[in-house]
Design an enzyme around this catalytic site. Structure first.
Site, PDB file in Angstrom:
ATOM      1  N   LYS A  67       0.828  -1.208   0.000  1.00  0.00           N
ATOM      2  CA  LYS A  67       0.000   0.000   0.000  1.00  0.00           C
ATOM      3  C   LYS A  67       0.871   1.270   0.000  1.00  0.00           C
ATOM      4  CE  LYS A  67      -3.821  -2.338   0.007  1.00  0.00           C
ATOM      5  NZ  LYS A  67      -3.312  -3.713   0.000  1.00  0.00           N
TER       6      LYS A  67
HETATM    7  C1  PLP Z   1      -9.691  -3.469  -1.810  1.00  0.00           C
HETATM    8  C2  PLP Z   1      -9.087  -4.182  -0.640  1.00  0.00           C
HETATM    9  N1  PLP Z   1      -9.859  -4.472   0.425  1.00  0.00           N
HETATM   10  C3  PLP Z   1      -9.354  -5.083   1.513  1.00  0.00           C
HETATM   11  C4  PLP Z   1      -8.032  -5.440   1.581  1.00  0.00           C
HETATM   12  C5  PLP Z   1      -7.513  -6.151   2.790  1.00  0.00           C
HETATM   13  O1  PLP Z   1      -6.531  -5.427   3.448  1.00  0.00           O
HETATM   14  P1  PLP Z   1      -5.432  -6.204   4.340  1.00  0.00           P
HETATM   15  O2  PLP Z   1      -4.531  -6.940   3.414  1.00  0.00           O
HETATM   16  O3  PLP Z   1      -4.717  -5.126   5.085  1.00  0.00           O
HETATM   17  O4  PLP Z   1      -6.170  -7.107   5.254  1.00  0.00           O
HETATM   18  C6  PLP Z   1      -7.188  -5.168   0.516  1.00  0.00           C
HETATM   19  C7  PLP Z   1      -5.777  -5.546   0.533  1.00  0.00           C
HETATM   20  O5  PLP Z   1      -5.114  -5.600  -0.472  1.00  0.00           O
HETATM   21  C8  PLP Z   1      -7.730  -4.527  -0.641  1.00  0.00           C
HETATM   22  O6  PLP Z   1      -6.965  -4.239  -1.702  1.00  0.00           O
END
Ligand code: PLP
Length: 398
Positions: free
Chosen positions: A194
């Site tokens: 990110k």
């Molecule tokens: C659109 C979206 N939602 C949710 C998530 C989940 O985030 P995390 O990996 O921090 O749990 C991601 C992670 O890439 C994402 O791109």
């Protein structure tokens, strides 16, 4: 082509599609926490939450989580979404966007996305509306803000909760405000790919103080304390808190977010200037408030007489790693069980088949972008330059 596929390409350094920028600042911040004796959620986490709230503005409260997934799951639970409910989710996103809905006992109800922005629109969400719909979860895909006004209008007209999946959109802006400042629950991710990272981590911004207190319980075992420090557990809670080590890293990264995003935008514009237009190539568009988390293109591999696996392989031979964000969610086995099938969401499916994520991260040089563009222009632009079929299947998810 045989010549251009020769071994000379294997000698280059591999340019990854993403790479976090970690400097001495981050290392010092983490070292200080390790030396402090307090590693789990504590002063650093509180400071990170405060810094995020100040940055986002709009008087929101921010709660840090151990992942973006946890933040989304907690937001759904705090909105009382559960069995019997449906939540509208774009069919083009990371699978976590839908999985969290299923986890609450509710059902994701998929909707197609706009073919260029890859975002849910009010018009497409309306088609997915049913008497069971309780919420809409727009995703700001690749950092490009979704058209929120129309989505909020739709939600208001039908009494729906909006939970924004801003996992990819820290630092993005919608009109005159930062993504996160809407007052409704907005969830961020700080996974290493990110725009800023806490290694794993997430955050939830919202205005409702009562809901924030409930989220604090859901985040940590359902535990609440009264003024005298007596502990009670009044509802289910998980283990979703962010440790101080991660928060300290996040604080160091947050100070650089604007600089990171400026550089991302410069690199994205360079791609847009140097990639040769082709009917076989679909490019993303710049947009106000875009934080350029990813630079995702579409390539018509079939028209090129190739496959994505072969194309990825040809890029890798030129020292370039590309990603795939994402296969359409409704076509995964888990969701086909609910009756979804090919043809349901043509835009999401075409993106799912044709998408490639080009390298984009603040540490890249202009020369890196030029190298990727030369490779792509060669592979797409020259009809004779069809990559050989897959030597090894490519594709990186995440
Ligand atoms: C659109 C979206 N939602 C949710 C998530 C989940 O985030 P995390 O990996 O921090 O749990 C991601 C992670 O890439 C994402 O791109």
């Amino acid at each position: 082509m045989a010549e251009s596929m020769s071994n000379r390409h294997f000698t280059m350094d591999l340019l990854p599609f993403t790479k976090p920028t970690i400097t001495q600042d981050e290392q010092n911040a983490v070292r200080a926490v390790l030396a402090s004796g307090w590693l789990a959620s504590g002063p650093q986490t509180a400071a990170f939450e405060q810094a995020l709230a100040e940055r986002i503005g709009g008087g929101v409260r921010v709660l840090a989580f151990n992942s973006g997934t946890s933040a989304l799951e907690a937001a759904l639970l705090a909105a009382d979404i559960g069995p019997g409910d449906e939540v509208i989710v774009p069919a083009m996103s990371f699978t976590a966007s839908a999985n969290v809905v299923l986890r609450t006992g509710a059902r994701p109800r998929f909707a197609d996305v706009d073919p260029v922005s890859r975002n849910l629109t009010a018009e497409l969400a309306l088609r997915a509306l049913s008497p069971r719909t309780r919420a809409i979860m727009p995703v700001h895909f690749a950092g490009r803000p979704a058209a929120l006004d129309a989505l909020y209008e739709l939600a208001c007209a039908h009494g729906l909760t909006v939970i924004e999946d801003a996992a990819q959109a820290i630092g993005s802006r919608y009109l005159d405000r930062e993504i996160g400042a809407s007052g409704n629950p907005v969830c961020f991710s700080f996974h290493p790919n990110k725009n800023i990272t806490t290694i794993e981590g997430g955050a939830l911004a919202l205005a409702d103080q009562q809901m924030a207190r409930r989220l604090q319980r859901i985040r940590f075992h359902g535990i609440e304390k009264d003024a005298e420090g007596n502990v009670n557990v009044s509802e289910w809670g998980g283990k979703m808190n962010m440790p101080d080590v991660n928060a300290a890293l996040g604080l160091a990264q947050l100070r650089k977010l604007d600089a990171f995003n400026v550089r991302r935008a410069q690199l994205a514009r360079r791609y847009l200037a140097l990639l040769r237009p082709s009917p076989l190539l679909g490019l993303p568009k710049d947009a106000p408030g875009h934080s350029w988390h990813m630079f995702c293109i579409c390539v018509d591999f079939a028209a090129l007489g190739s496959t994505r696996a072969a194309f990825l392989c040809a890029l890798r031979e030129r020292g370039i790693a590309a990603g795939i964000h994402y296969p359409a969610i409704h076509l995964f086995g888990l969701y086909r069980r609910f009756g979804y099938a090919p043809g349901d969401f043509p835009n999401a499916e075409r993106i799912g088949e044709q998408t490639l994520t080009l390298p984009l991260f603040p540490g890249m040089t202009d020369a890196d972008v030029e190298r990727v563009c030369v490779a792509l222009n060669e592979l797409i632009g020259d009809p004779a330059a069809k990559p050989a079929l897959a030597i090894q299947p490519g594709g990186v998810y995440g």
